[in-house]
Write a protein that holds these residues in place. Structure first.
Motif, PDB file in Angstrom:
ATOM      1  N   ARG A 299       0.387 -12.004   5.175  1.00 31.86           N
ATOM      2  CA  ARG A 299      -0.813 -11.192   5.100  1.00 31.86           C
ATOM      3  C   ARG A 299       0.125  -9.909   6.374  1.00 31.86           C
ATOM      4  O   ARG A 299      -0.492  -9.730   7.435  1.00 31.86           O
ATOM      5  N   PRO A 300       0.844  -8.928   6.600  1.00 33.55           N
ATOM      6  CA  PRO A 300       1.298  -8.143   7.560  1.00 33.55           C
ATOM      7  C   PRO A 300       0.699  -7.245   8.044  1.00 33.55           C
ATOM      8  O   PRO A 300      -0.280  -6.514   7.276  1.00 33.55           O
ATOM      9  N   THR A 301       0.687  -7.188   9.065  1.00 33.58           N
ATOM     10  CA  THR A 301      -0.622  -5.714  10.219  1.00 33.58           C
ATOM     11  C   THR A 301      -0.245  -4.431   9.285  1.00 33.58           C
ATOM     12  O   THR A 301      -1.295  -3.865   8.627  1.00 33.58           O
ATOM     13  N   TRP A 302       1.401  -4.501   8.837  1.00 28.72           N
ATOM     14  CA  TRP A 302       1.746  -2.750   8.070  1.00 28.72           C
ATOM     15  C   TRP A 302       1.116  -2.854   6.871  1.00 28.72           C
ATOM     16  O   TRP A 302       0.994  -1.800   6.490  1.00 28.72           O
ATOM     17  N   THR A 303       1.204  -4.100   6.096  1.00 28.68           N
ATOM     18  CA  THR A 303       0.628  -3.346   4.560  1.00 28.68           C
ATOM     19  C   THR A 303      -0.828  -3.796   4.638  1.00 28.68           C
ATOM     20  O   THR A 303      -1.934  -2.840   4.105  1.00 28.68           O
ATOM     21  N   SER A 304      -1.304  -3.662   5.331  1.00 27.70           N
ATOM     22  CA  SER A 304      -3.185  -3.265   5.874  1.00 27.70           C
ATOM     23  C   SER A 304      -2.902  -1.926   6.297  1.00 27.70           C
ATOM     24  O   SER A 304      -3.630  -1.788   5.411  1.00 27.70           O
ATOM     25  N   ALA A 305      -2.088  -1.976   7.405  1.00 25.22           N
ATOM     26  CA  ALA A 305      -2.135  -0.527   7.256  1.00 25.22           C
ATOM     27  C   ALA A 305      -1.921   0.483   6.216  1.00 25.22           C
ATOM     28  O   ALA A 305      -2.412   1.382   6.262  1.00 25.22           O
ATOM     29  N   ALA A 306      -1.137   0.480   5.105  1.00 23.00           N
ATOM     30  CA  ALA A 306      -0.460   1.024   4.445  1.00 23.00           C
ATOM     31  C   ALA A 306      -1.823   1.206   3.890  1.00 23.00           C
ATOM     32  O   ALA A 306      -2.074   2.691   3.105  1.00 23.00           O
ATOM     33  N   VAL A 307      -2.432   0.525   3.389  1.00 20.36           N
ATOM     34  CA  VAL A 307      -4.065   0.325   3.016  1.00 20.36           C
ATOM     35  C   VAL A 307      -4.933   1.510   3.289  1.00 20.36           C
ATOM     36  O   VAL A 307      -5.633   2.222   2.704  1.00 20.36           O
TER      37      VAL A 307
END
Length: 370
Positions: A299-307
């Motif tokens: 669950r990378p931080t950058w994936t949540s960031a893209a959301v």
């Protein structure tokens, strides 16, 4: 859409992983790289956590090398890979402009200007006479003699944001405008001079997302490979020949669609991602189909960031929501949160739905190939 509480929860989940020095790693105990660190910092601003975002940019100030670049990878305060990715370095301009729009903090913009200026000047040492920007230098400083479409498109956007910062602070940087123009022309008219990575979704949509391709050309580009990458009801494949959709690629296509006025489609696509939200606000990288297996289990931080960046753009009410529609107009105002309410997500139920849609997609592909 995300509701107010969900948006703040996701921003808090990212902030919980931020180190004391401001660095934001992929996950707890994993490495950090400048591009994904900046993406996460932008998401912190979307979540109203401006002080945490500023700490992230201060980390970039303290770790910038003498030539204006950063290393490709850091872990627990040490350099893990000394090579340089030009796109990673340029992205500080996009992040700095985004933070200024979110916070209206002129002091910050003045303070970070030398960092932004040095980074963009370093990147432009890799620009070639035909407009392309070579994508990297190795650990000894030797350029990699090749350009990538995704990297160059992102640099095109960063140059736009760098020009916006320069204009706001009263600095003339005509060379940056010229460099952006040449790079955009290369992306539009000389795609054959870039390395062939047509399997990857990013090379498909990034010239649209970054503003290098717009209008009828953008519509044609998106239509040309839509069926290769978009899995209706699930998301966007990371690569065309694998049954795997990812949150980040889907959110970036959402941003691209919104940037060219296809907001209805973007909203529908964004809604497909609810099943990949975990209970604490983090998002899983992606899911395979038709098996509906979360892969990889991260669950990378950058994936949540893209959301959060996609949600902000679709909400459309914040000073940052138009970042990928325009960047040269200095905007200030209150920071917003995503709107809309909804019940908690039943992850297992939604993964079952992913499995069913995935089975339908596979059946359709097998029928077409037969």
């Amino acid at each position: 859409m995300l509701n107010r509480e969900q948006a703040r929860e996701t921003a808090a989940a990212i902030a919980d992983l931020q180190a004391a020095d401001g660095c934001i790693p992929w996950e707890d105990g994993r490495h950090a790289d400048p591009w994904n660190h900046i993406e996460a910092a932008m998401a912190l601003d979307v979540g109203g956590r401006h002080a945490d975002a500023e700490r992230a940019y201060r980390w970039l100030q303290t770790t910038q090398r003498g030539d204006g670049s950063w290393a490709c990878r850091y872990r627990q305060g040490a350099v893990e890979d000394a090579a340089t990715d030009a796109n990673f370095c340029a992205y500080v301009a996009t992040g700095a402009w985004h933070h200024f729009l979110a916070s209206a903090d002129c002091r910050f913009l003045h303070d970070l200007w030398p960092t932004v200026e040095a980074a963009l000047e370093s990147v432009l040492t890799l620009q070639q006479p035909d407009g392309r920007v070579w994508w990297a230098r190795d650990g000894r400083g030797r350029p990699w003699p090749g350009a990538l479409i995704t990297s160059s498109a992102s640099i095109h956007k960063s140059l736009e944001c760098g020009v916006a910062i320069a204009h706001t602070l009263g600095h003339a940087r005509p060379a940056w405008r010229a460099a952006r123009g040449a790079l955009g022309a290369a992306l539009r008219h000389r795609p054959d001079r870039f390395e062939n990575r047509e399997r990857w979704a990013m090379d498909w949509y990034y010239p649209v997302l970054a503003g290098a391709v717009r209008g009828e050309a953008a519509a044609a580009r998106l239509a040309a490979r839509w069926d290769d990458f978009v899995v209706p009801g699930l998301g966007v494949r990371c690569v065309a020949d694998r049954p795997w959709v990812t949150v980040a690629e889907t959110c970036e296509l959402v941003l691209a669609l919104d940037a060219v006025g296809r907001t209805g489609e973007a909203r529908s696509m964004f809604g497909w991602l609810a099943c990949l939200r975990d209970q604490d606000g983090h998002y899983w990288t992606g899911v395979t189909f038709p098996e509906a297996v979360l892969w990889p289990e991260e669950r990378p931080t950058w994936t949540s960031a893209a959301v959060l960046l996609a949600a902000d753009a679709l909400d459309g009410r914040s000073p940052t929501s138009g970042l990928f529609k325009h960047a040269e107009r200095p905007l200030v105002g209150e920071f917003p949160v995503a709107r809309g309410e909804g019940p908690p997500v039943d992850v297992e139920r939604r993964l079952t739905a992913v499995r069913r849609v995935g089975e339908h997609v596979v059946e359709a592909e097998e029928a077409a190939s037969a």
